[in-house]
Scaffold this motif. Structure first.
Motif, PDB file in Angstrom:
ATOM      1  N   GLY A 143       0.806  -1.207   0.000  1.00 32.25           N
ATOM      2  CA  GLY A 143       0.000   0.000   0.000  1.00 32.25           C
ATOM      3  C   GLY A 143       0.840   1.258   0.000  1.00 32.25           C
ATOM      4  O   GLY A 143       0.338   2.353  -0.191  1.00 32.25           O
ATOM      5  N   VAL A 144       2.144   1.106   0.212  1.00 34.20           N
ATOM      6  CA  VAL A 144       3.074   2.236   0.213  1.00 34.20           C
ATOM      7  C   VAL A 144       4.307   1.841  -0.593  1.00 34.20           C
ATOM      8  O   VAL A 144       4.836   0.746  -0.428  1.00 34.20           O
ATOM      9  N   HIS A 145       4.727   2.743  -1.477  1.00 32.83           N
ATOM     10  CA  HIS A 145       5.959   2.508  -2.229  1.00 32.83           C
ATOM     11  C   HIS A 145       6.670   3.839  -2.390  1.00 32.83           C
ATOM     12  O   HIS A 145       6.048   4.847  -2.734  1.00 32.83           O
ATOM     13  N   VAL A 146       7.972   3.846  -2.146  1.00 36.67           N
ATOM     14  CA  VAL A 146       8.783   5.060  -2.240  1.00 36.67           C
ATOM     15  C   VAL A 146       9.868   4.851  -3.290  1.00 36.67           C
ATOM     16  O   VAL A 146      10.554   3.839  -3.283  1.00 36.67           O
ATOM     17  N   ILE A 147       9.984   5.817  -4.206  1.00 39.52           N
ATOM     18  CA  ILE A 147      11.078   5.840  -5.164  1.00 39.52           C
ATOM     19  C   ILE A 147      11.915   7.069  -4.838  1.00 39.52           C
ATOM     20  O   ILE A 147      11.402   8.177  -4.820  1.00 39.52           O
ATOM     21  N   THR A 148      13.180   6.858  -4.564  1.00 30.15           N
ATOM     22  CA  THR A 148      14.068   7.975  -4.251  1.00 30.15           C
ATOM     23  C   THR A 148      14.707   8.508  -5.539  1.00 30.15           C
ATOM     24  O   THR A 148      14.695   7.842  -6.569  1.00 30.15           O
ATOM     25  N   ALA A 149      15.263   9.701  -5.456  1.00 25.77           N
ATOM     26  CA  ALA A 149      15.953  10.274  -6.619  1.00 25.77           C
ATOM     27  C   ALA A 149      17.076   9.347  -7.070  1.00 25.77           C
ATOM     28  O   ALA A 149      17.280   9.144  -8.270  1.00 25.77           O
ATOM     29  N   ASN A 150      17.791   8.759  -6.126  1.00 27.97           N
ATOM     30  CA  ASN A 150      18.880   7.840  -6.471  1.00 27.97           C
ATOM     31  C   ASN A 150      18.371   6.547  -7.090  1.00 27.97           C
ATOM     32  O   ASN A 150      19.097   5.875  -7.817  1.00 27.97           O
ATOM     33  N   GLY A 151      17.133   6.190  -6.815  1.00 29.91           N
ATOM     34  CA  GLY A 151      16.572   4.946  -7.332  1.00 29.91           C
ATOM     35  C   GLY A 151      15.715   5.120  -8.570  1.00 29.91           C
ATOM     36  O   GLY A 151      15.087   4.171  -9.031  1.00 29.91           O
ATOM     37  N   ALA A 152      15.687   6.333  -9.141  1.00 31.32           N
ATOM     38  CA  ALA A 152      14.796   6.615 -10.265  1.00 31.32           C
ATOM     39  C   ALA A 152      15.090   5.743 -11.475  1.00 31.32           C
ATOM     40  O   ALA A 152      14.176   5.165 -12.069  1.00 31.32           O
ATOM     41  N   ILE A 153      16.335   5.614 -11.859  1.00 32.71           N
ATOM     42  CA  ILE A 153      16.667   4.817 -13.038  1.00 32.71           C
ATOM     43  C   ILE A 153      16.353   3.345 -12.788  1.00 32.71           C
ATOM     44  O   ILE A 153      15.818   2.666 -13.662  1.00 32.71           O
ATOM     45  N   ASP A 154      16.638   2.855 -11.587  1.00 30.23           N
ATOM     46  CA  ASP A 154      16.294   1.471 -11.265  1.00 30.23           C
ATOM     47  C   ASP A 154      14.786   1.258 -11.309  1.00 30.23           C
ATOM     48  O   ASP A 154      14.311   0.203 -11.726  1.00 30.23           O
ATOM     49  N   ALA A 155      14.017   2.257 -10.872  1.00 32.19           N
ATOM     50  CA  ALA A 155      12.555   2.148 -10.880  1.00 32.19           C
ATOM     51  C   ALA A 155      12.015   2.056 -12.301  1.00 32.19           C
ATOM     52  O   ALA A 155      10.950   1.495 -12.534  1.00 32.19           O
ATOM     53  N   LEU A 156      12.757   2.616 -13.244  1.00 28.11           N
ATOM     54  CA  LEU A 156      12.357   2.581 -14.650  1.00 28.11           C
ATOM     55  C   LEU A 156      13.101   1.471 -15.382  1.00 28.11           C
ATOM     56  O   LEU A 156      13.599   1.645 -16.480  1.00 28.11           O
ATOM     57  N   GLY A 157      13.135   0.302 -14.776  1.00 28.94           N
ATOM     58  CA  GLY A 157      13.870  -0.833 -15.320  1.00 28.94           C
ATOM     59  C   GLY A 157      13.113  -1.595 -16.382  1.00 28.94           C
ATOM     60  O   GLY A 157      12.124  -1.129 -16.943  1.00 28.94           O
ATOM     61  N   ASP A 158      13.575  -2.802 -16.640  1.00 28.84           N
ATOM     62  CA  ASP A 158      13.087  -3.628 -17.748  1.00 28.84           C
ATOM     63  C   ASP A 158      11.580  -3.836 -17.776  1.00 28.84           C
ATOM     64  O   ASP A 158      10.995  -3.917 -18.839  1.00 28.84           O
ATOM     65  N   GLY A 159      10.952  -3.945 -16.642  1.00 24.70           N
ATOM     66  CA  GLY A 159       9.532  -4.269 -16.629  1.00 24.70           C
ATOM     67  C   GLY A 159       8.599  -3.101 -16.854  1.00 24.70           C
ATOM     68  O   GLY A 159       7.386  -3.278 -16.909  1.00 24.70           O
ATOM     69  N   VAL A 160       9.117  -1.895 -17.022  1.00 24.10           N
ATOM     70  CA  VAL A 160       8.260  -0.720 -17.134  1.00 24.10           C
ATOM     71  C   VAL A 160       7.993  -0.419 -18.610  1.00 24.10           C
ATOM     72  O   VAL A 160       8.910  -0.204 -19.394  1.00 24.10           O
TER      73      VAL A 160
END
Length: 138
Positions: free
Chosen positions: A48-65
């Protein structure tokens, strides 16, 4: 970070209390685009909660997106990305130069696609915002 996650948990609890227990998903990110992506990832069966940090932005936009998850990428843009560049994901899009995108889409859309694929929200006024439920694409 821990403070952002704690705030998101408090917001989620406050919504549940104010609505008689209705659940909500809370996403936190350094800009509106990443906050919306975080909110999507927070939906059940997630916590129910998910945090994306500035440092994790590129990882958050990985293969599955999917490229369709980016602002401004609708059906026709997604079809053009597939047809002209064989690109369906954000990772695929990130591999295309801004100049090649501009040759196909023009400089304005190319800049938007280029920035979004790198975690930068190209929309004005989207510097830091929380994404959430209720709206289209949430």
């Amino acid at each position: 970070d821990a403070a952002s996650e704690a705030l998101a948990i408090r917001v989620r609890s406050a919504v549940a209390e104010a609505t008689g227990g209705l659940p909500c998903s809370v996403g936190v990110g350094p800009n509106r685009m990443l906050a919306k992506l975080a909110a999507t990832r927070a939906k059940p069966p997630a916590s129910g909660v998910h945090v994306i940090t500035a440092n994790g932005a590129i990882d958050a936009l990985g293969d599955g997106v999917s490229a369709r998850d980016l602002p401004g990428v609708g059906r026709s843009t997604a079809e053009a990305l597939l047809k002209h560049f064989n690109a369906t994901t954000v990772v695929d899009l990130r591999a295309i130069s801004e100049a090649r995108l501009a040759a196909r889409f023009g400089p304005k859309i190319a800049k938007s696609l280029y920035l979004a694929s790198r975690g930068c929200d190209p929309r004005a006024g989207a510097a830091i915002s929380a994404g959430g439920g209720g709206g289209e694409g949430s």
